[in-house]
Write an enzyme that holds these catalytic residues in place. Structure first.
Site, PDB file in Angstrom:
ATOM      1  N   ASP A  11       0.855  -1.181   0.000  1.00  0.00           N
ATOM      2  CA  ASP A  11       0.000   0.000   0.000  1.00  0.00           C
ATOM      3  C   ASP A  11       0.893   1.234   0.000  1.00  0.00           C
ATOM      4  O   ASP A  11       1.945   1.243   0.639  1.00  0.00           O
ATOM      5  CB  ASP A  11      -0.897  -0.007   1.241  1.00  0.00           C
ATOM      6  CG  ASP A  11      -1.832   1.181   1.270  1.00  0.00           C
ATOM      7  OD1 ASP A  11      -2.641   1.315   0.350  1.00  0.00           O
ATOM      8  OD2 ASP A  11      -1.741   1.978   2.221  1.00  0.00           O
ATOM      9  N   ASP A 210      -0.601  -0.868   6.576  1.00  0.00           N
ATOM     10  CA  ASP A 210      -0.534  -0.331   7.934  1.00  0.00           C
ATOM     11  C   ASP A 210      -1.858   0.194   8.467  1.00  0.00           C
ATOM     12  O   ASP A 210      -1.999   0.453   9.658  1.00  0.00           O
ATOM     13  CB  ASP A 210       0.484   0.825   7.982  1.00  0.00           C
ATOM     14  CG  ASP A 210      -0.067   2.093   7.334  1.00  0.00           C
ATOM     15  OD1 ASP A 210      -0.558   1.981   6.193  1.00  0.00           O
ATOM     16  OD2 ASP A 210      -0.017   3.151   7.958  1.00  0.00           O
ATOM     17  N   ASP A 214      -6.472  -1.533   5.168  1.00  0.00           N
ATOM     18  CA  ASP A 214      -5.613  -2.602   4.650  1.00  0.00           C
ATOM     19  C   ASP A 214      -5.939  -3.954   5.283  1.00  0.00           C
ATOM     20  O   ASP A 214      -5.497  -4.989   4.784  1.00  0.00           O
ATOM     21  CB  ASP A 214      -4.133  -2.276   4.917  1.00  0.00           C
ATOM     22  CG  ASP A 214      -3.684  -1.004   4.227  1.00  0.00           C
ATOM     23  OD1 ASP A 214      -4.220  -0.704   3.145  1.00  0.00           O
ATOM     24  OD2 ASP A 214      -2.806  -0.304   4.771  1.00  0.00           O
TER      25      ASP A 214
END
Length: 286
Positions: A11, A210, A214
């Protein structure tokens, strides 16, 4: 299973970058001031939890601009926010939000593309159905990101970057860091489906993230890796927690897994070899 990973999906915000973006430029229409644009943006963003909102609020505080009262506030996931500021309908968000709201962005497109090509996220600010300016917000890339991407490639693992940013911004950041594949304009709820699609292609996928958004992707991935400084739900959803907050630990974890498997195989070989040789000796076969 980490030793068999084919693709590592990262990400962008908070993982590849620090997750602490800052305002780099404010471009205005002829009939408004930059302070007014920032005041409108800050007024809308003060109720948002998006990292871009934090950048706007920090910039407004540094310029001694106080947010105004907002009514009828609303947030559109992956697009932006809207509300009435001093009785005027206002919006702050990406091009998709403006188009959905019937606002013409034609004369601002070239400027927005230029900001995106430099790695910044263009945030359109509209008032009374007209664009009054664009705020460019850029997130700092983590120092270890480029080296981590290079190391994954050397290990035969494809690094992929996931981002909710527009294609130009995501492509610019991905190219700078060496990502061969960048998936942009991904809505928070769609991250898990990206992992599922890679798995349907027959690949073993690792997900590195994080944030709260996610968590589903981390749980879906064959190996979920959470940044140690991330949210609790992301950490709980992951298989591995990277405590040092360094992306180099992604390749490090996979290397460790490969070394462990190699050690196990070597131990099994010598155990079978020893037993095959010594059991007949112990039985008096020779």
């Amino acid at each position: 299973i980490a030793h068999k990973i084919d693709v590592a999906v990262m990400d962008k915000t908070g993982t590849v970058t620090t997750g602490k973006p800052s305002v780099t430029v404010i471009e205005k229409a002829d009939n408004v001031s930059r302070r007014h644009i920032l005041a409108v943006a800050a007024s809308l963003e003060k109720k948002s939890e998006h990292p871009l909102a934090e950048a706007i609020m920090t910039c407004s505080e540094e310029n001694n601009i106080s947010p105004l009262s907002v009514s009828d506030f609303g947030a559109v996931f992956g697009k932006g926010v809207h509300g009435e500021v001093k009785g005027k309908p206002c919006l702050a968000g990406n091009a998709a939000l403006m188009k959905d709201s019937g606002i013409d962005i034609t004369q601002w497109t070239a400027l927005a593309d230029k900001l995106a090509d430099n790695g910044a996220t263009p945030l359109y600010i509209a008032e009374n159905g007209v664009i009054i300016g664009i705020i460019g917000v850029e997130d700092t890339v983590k120092p270890t990101a480029e080296a981590a991407v290079k190391e994954l490639k050397e290990m035969g693992i494809e690094p992929v970057m996931l981002s909710g940013d527009n294609k130009r911004t995501a492509k610019a950041v991905g190219k700078r860091l060496g990502f061969g594949r960048v998936i942009s304009e991904v809505l928070p709820q769609d991250k898990e489906s990206v992992i599922r699609q890679l798995q349907n292609e027959g690949k073993l996928a690792a997900m590195v993230g994080d944030g709260i958004n996610d968590a589903p992707a981390l749980a879906r991935a064959d190996v979920g890796m959470a940044i140690g400084a991330g949210t609790d739900i992301a950490i709980d959803s992951a298989d591995i927690v990277l405590m040092k907050n360094s992306l180099l630990d992604v390749s490090g974890a996979i290397k460790l897994s490969r070394a462990v498997i190699k050690n196990i195989k070597e131990n099994l070989f010598w155990a079978f070899f020893y037993n095959a040789l010594c059991i007949p000796l112990a039985a008096g076969a020779f």
